[in-house]
Design a protein around this motif. Sequence first.
Motif, PDB file in Angstrom:
ATOM      1  N   SER A 204       0.830  -1.207   0.000  1.00 27.85           N
ATOM      2  CA  SER A 204       0.000   0.000   0.000  1.00 27.85           C
ATOM      3  C   SER A 204       0.864   1.257   0.000  1.00 27.85           C
ATOM      4  O   SER A 204       0.613   2.200  -0.761  1.00 27.85           O
ATOM      5  N   MET A 207       2.418   1.567  -3.464  1.00 31.89           N
ATOM      6  CA  MET A 207       1.467   1.987  -4.494  1.00 31.89           C
ATOM      7  C   MET A 207       1.082   3.456  -4.344  1.00 31.89           C
ATOM      8  O   MET A 207       0.933   4.169  -5.341  1.00 31.89           O
ATOM      9  N   PHE A 211       1.465   6.230  -6.920  1.00 30.84           N
ATOM     10  CA  PHE A 211       0.190   6.854  -7.244  1.00 30.84           C
ATOM     11  C   PHE A 211       0.318   8.372  -7.397  1.00 30.84           C
ATOM     12  O   PHE A 211      -0.282   8.981  -8.282  1.00 30.84           O
ATOM     13  N   PHE A 223      -3.632   1.218 -12.175  1.00 36.69           N
ATOM     14  CA  PHE A 223      -3.718   0.799 -10.778  1.00 36.69           C
ATOM     15  C   PHE A 223      -4.730  -0.316 -10.586  1.00 36.69           C
ATOM     16  O   PHE A 223      -4.517  -1.222  -9.776  1.00 36.69           O
ATOM     17  N   VAL A 226      -2.923  -3.414 -11.578  1.00 35.31           N
ATOM     18  CA  VAL A 226      -1.977  -3.821 -10.533  1.00 35.31           C
ATOM     19  C   VAL A 226      -2.726  -4.492  -9.377  1.00 35.31           C
ATOM     20  O   VAL A 226      -2.276  -5.516  -8.848  1.00 35.31           O
TER      21      VAL A 226
END
Length: 430
Positions: A204, A207, A211, A223, A226
């Motif tokens: 997290s 990402m 992001f 995303f 992914v």
Amino acid sequence: MEGVSAYYILIGAAIIIIVSYLFNLIAKKTNVPSVILLISSGYLAKELLGFNFNEADWFLPLELLGIVGLVLIVLEAALDLELKKENLKQIGSALLVSALSLFFNTFLLAIGIQYFIGNIDWLSAIIYAIPLAITSSAIVIPSVSGLPKEKKEFLIYESTLSDILGIMFFYLLLENINENGATMIGVNIISNIGGTLILSVLLSYAMIFAFQRIRSDVKLFLFFAVLILIYDIGKLFHLSSLLMILVFGVILENRKLFFFGPLKKYLIEENVSKVLVDFKLITKESSFVVRTFFFFVLGLSITLAGVFVPKILLLTAYFMVGVYGFRWGLFKVMFRKNYFPQFLIAPRGLISVLLFFAIPIEFRINDFELGILTLSIIVTSIVMAWALVHDRLGRMGRIKRVLPLLKVVKKVGLSREDEDKTSRQSDADE
């Protein structure tokens, strides 16, 4: 489907989406869940157009739609979960209700399967019972939008947690079925959840870091890709993949809580907040499309011949009485009052279908009718629809009763205001 033009397929897909949108409008006005209308329209389309599907035809489309829909629905729900002090008690209550309901329903139905179907070992009965014990967030989330905020949030938390706990329970049981001893199974489950949580948090952070730094205009579906990849790879390595999606969504929505101290410098809040608005919108739109086709295809797959079988009707009646009886008692003890219509909102749906067809071949029960799955989805959805409509009509009635009183209060207030003005004017004249 051979010989059907691609144009007809596209026309059909477009019509299904438009009709689904209209069903959503109807659902908002009437509180009748749109999924009931979608399943019914799928069944009617099959009957009117003469489609003839067998299990092999529709299993793969349902499985693919179910997996993508599951990821999107949990992500959508996670992006709405704000971790605030005032929400913690409600989340704790939802976790307790979902966990107790899951385990009670599983063993209740397992006993019923053994009694009504017969000649089934205890383990197989439990494996078949788990999918039917899970409350479907795919049906609950879009159906409870008209409820008061507190009730709506509780049901969203409960159904999402029920999905997660149910899927974890199902796969952890299958993956540890050959282990010797309850202690070893418990150790494996704890290590699986612990390892998944650690990996989820690390992924997290990574990402979110990516992001906020990708400058390309095309990145939101990247995303999604992914997340689907993470979910599927996690399943291959026997991890609790849905927990990973939930953790990512919660951390993204509550990023300021997780990026604290020295981590603050790695969060570019302006970039994340700007992209997150579009990300939520696309998640919601994609979830709507996938959910639409899933329940329409489910309607296409329904055969009523397998529903009106005496043992299926008896098993469903037994299960429904047990489910709603337990929920009523649990809600009465925990909340004491104001627990309607929550205790009647426990539909079965996407997760039940997805897990039902994930049961390994060695545990398949030849005498187990698909009618129990179909009937459970239909009956629980109808009960939910009745509860929501009844609640809506009740609130409208209360508003109508209060309106005359409000008018009287308003008139009294205005007359007093006029008296005050007259008094002030008299004082000024003097």
